[in-house]
Structures are given as C-alpha cells and as structure tokens.
Design a protein around this motif. Sequence first.
Motif, PDB file in Angstrom:
ATOM      1  N   ASP A 298       5.197 -15.893  -3.667  1.00  0.00           N
ATOM      2  CA  ASP A 298       5.959 -16.153  -4.872  1.00  0.00           C
ATOM      3  C   ASP A 298       5.001 -16.257  -5.930  1.00  0.00           C
ATOM      4  O   ASP A 298       3.638 -16.892  -5.827  1.00  0.00           O
ATOM      5  N   GLY A 299       4.874 -15.478  -7.105  1.00  0.00           N
ATOM      6  CA  GLY A 299       4.079 -15.263  -8.311  1.00  0.00           C
ATOM      7  C   GLY A 299       2.942 -14.517  -8.055  1.00  0.00           C
ATOM      8  O   GLY A 299       2.111 -14.613  -8.804  1.00  0.00           O
ATOM      9  N   PHE A 300       3.048 -13.585  -7.092  1.00  0.00           N
ATOM     10  CA  PHE A 300       2.085 -12.581  -6.916  1.00  0.00           C
ATOM     11  C   PHE A 300       2.860 -11.505  -6.236  1.00  0.00           C
ATOM     12  O   PHE A 300       3.674 -11.594  -5.368  1.00  0.00           O
ATOM     13  N   PRO A 301       2.285 -10.222  -6.390  1.00  0.00           N
ATOM     14  CA  PRO A 301       1.401  -9.874  -7.255  1.00  0.00           C
ATOM     15  C   PRO A 301       2.027  -9.748  -9.067  1.00  0.00           C
ATOM     16  O   PRO A 301       3.113  -9.738  -9.113  1.00  0.00           O
ATOM     17  N   ARG A 302       1.063  -9.583  -9.904  1.00  0.00           N
ATOM     18  CA  ARG A 302       1.476  -9.533 -11.209  1.00  0.00           C
ATOM     19  C   ARG A 302       1.145  -8.314 -11.884  1.00  0.00           C
ATOM     20  O   ARG A 302       1.336  -7.906 -13.076  1.00  0.00           O
ATOM     21  N   THR A 303       0.648  -7.305 -11.031  1.00  0.00           N
ATOM     22  CA  THR A 303       0.142  -6.194 -11.642  1.00  0.00           C
ATOM     23  C   THR A 303       0.227  -4.925 -10.354  1.00  0.00           C
ATOM     24  O   THR A 303       0.177  -5.491  -9.303  1.00  0.00           O
ATOM     25  N   LYS A 304       0.350  -3.969 -10.849  1.00  0.00           N
ATOM     26  CA  LYS A 304       0.371  -2.618  -9.908  1.00  0.00           C
ATOM     27  C   LYS A 304      -0.731  -2.740  -8.775  1.00  0.00           C
ATOM     28  O   LYS A 304      -0.553  -2.647  -7.729  1.00  0.00           O
ATOM     29  N   GLU A 305      -1.990  -2.968  -9.624  1.00  0.00           N
ATOM     30  CA  GLU A 305      -3.265  -2.871  -8.790  1.00  0.00           C
ATOM     31  C   GLU A 305      -3.109  -4.209  -7.783  1.00  0.00           C
ATOM     32  O   GLU A 305      -3.632  -3.623  -6.388  1.00  0.00           O
ATOM     33  N   GLN A 306      -2.577  -5.092  -8.106  1.00  0.00           N
ATOM     34  CA  GLN A 306      -2.555  -6.310  -7.133  1.00  0.00           C
ATOM     35  C   GLN A 306      -1.562  -5.755  -5.950  1.00  0.00           C
ATOM     36  O   GLN A 306      -1.658  -6.125  -4.953  1.00  0.00           O
ATOM     37  N   ALA A 307      -0.501  -5.295  -6.299  1.00  0.00           N
ATOM     38  CA  ALA A 307       0.699  -4.799  -5.480  1.00  0.00           C
ATOM     39  C   ALA A 307       0.086  -3.845  -4.471  1.00  0.00           C
ATOM     40  O   ALA A 307       0.432  -3.895  -3.100  1.00  0.00           O
TER      41      ALA A 307
END
Length: 224
Positions: free
Chosen positions: A87-96
């Motif tokens: 929950d709360g992650f990812p917050r960007t496409k790069e993180q995903a």
Amino acid sequence: MIKFFKAVIIGAPASGKGTISSRIINYFDVKHVSSGDILRSNMSMNTDLGLKVKQYVNKGHLVPDELMISLISNELGLLKNNNWILDGFPRTKEQAEELFTKEPIYVALNLIVPFEIIVERVKGRWIHERSGRVYNTEYSPPKVTGKDDVTGEDLIQRPDDQPEAVMKRLEIYSESINPILDFYRKKGILKDFRGKTSNEIWPLVYNFLKNYMTPKAEFNQQIN
C-alpha cells in the motif's frame, strides 16, 4: 492456488484503501505492507537506509526512487514466505517498473470511487487534534456535534479537507497515477473495482481474491 500472493493496492485519497486493506488481512492470511510505515520505521530506528532518507526528508525533498526501491525491497525480502499486499507504493512509473523487476506481483487492485463521492466524504471529516481521532458527519458522527466523544473538546476540520483542496489533490493523483495504471494494464495484471462505498467494493475484492487465496476458516464462505 498460487504459492504466495503478491499485490499492490491503488486508489485515490479517501477511496477506502485503508478499509479494504484491513478487511483483506482480516479475511485472508496476508500481510499489509505500508510504504509510509516502512519509511517511519527506518527513520526512527536510524537504519542505514533510514539515515539516508532523513537527509532528504529534513530538507523537504522527495526520497529518490532508487532509495525507495531499496527500502521496499528490503521489507518485502523479509516476507518471502508470506502473502502480502503493498500500500502506498509505487508512486511513479519508474518505481512500478523497478518493483516489478525485483518482486513480480500478480495483481494491482485499483479502487475506483467517483471523485464527487470522495469530496462529499472528506468534507464531512472532523478531527480531534490532540488525539488524532477522526469522525465523519455522515458515517461516524460524534455523539455531540462538533465535540470529541472522549474529552468533549472541539473538533477541527483540516484545511486540506476543504472541497477545493480535496479536488486539487484528486487532480494531482489522476495525473501521477495514470502512467502506473497504464504500466500494470499492459502487463495484464490491473484489476478495477468500482463502487461508491467500501461496502460496495469489498464483496468484489473478496470474491476476486478467493481465486488466489483460501479465506480463513471462519470466513470460508461467499460474501454477498
């Protein structure tokens, strides 16, 4: 059934992620992993990663993707033999993208609640400032209007719970989340759940999750 269930839960502010997550861990043998809790824990314990995070937080800067990925990956590495929902992650496409490389997930649960419903829900929220107790004039009103049930002190409404502020937050969320949703959609693992309330959405989530996990014995039945 798969061996271990791995998922992320996505939703706009006040969409009911906390409520749905709490029901998931109540009905299924699954760990709820909060990125915010991980950040706070590492900073309070002064871990190596926590000290690095503090350098950015104390300056009011965003924590870099690489550091966030390290924090999350370390935590998930401790749960190799567990089902988990992040929950709360990812917050960007790069993180995903990076998360999917390190920890391939089976599904991204996307809670879709109409923005006008969220605005109405949030504008009725009142807080007892000292304790953090939360009330809602529609769903969980205080016994005495405007007063905390325990202390009798005045309740306040935070500036960011005003309708204009809420709508702005929702617009920002829409802009930031779309690339993440597109990424999961292309991977074929995005699952949308639509409703006006958590009580509408929960049975849909429950019946979907039964395809991946067996409910706890006391809940091993259909929810309608």
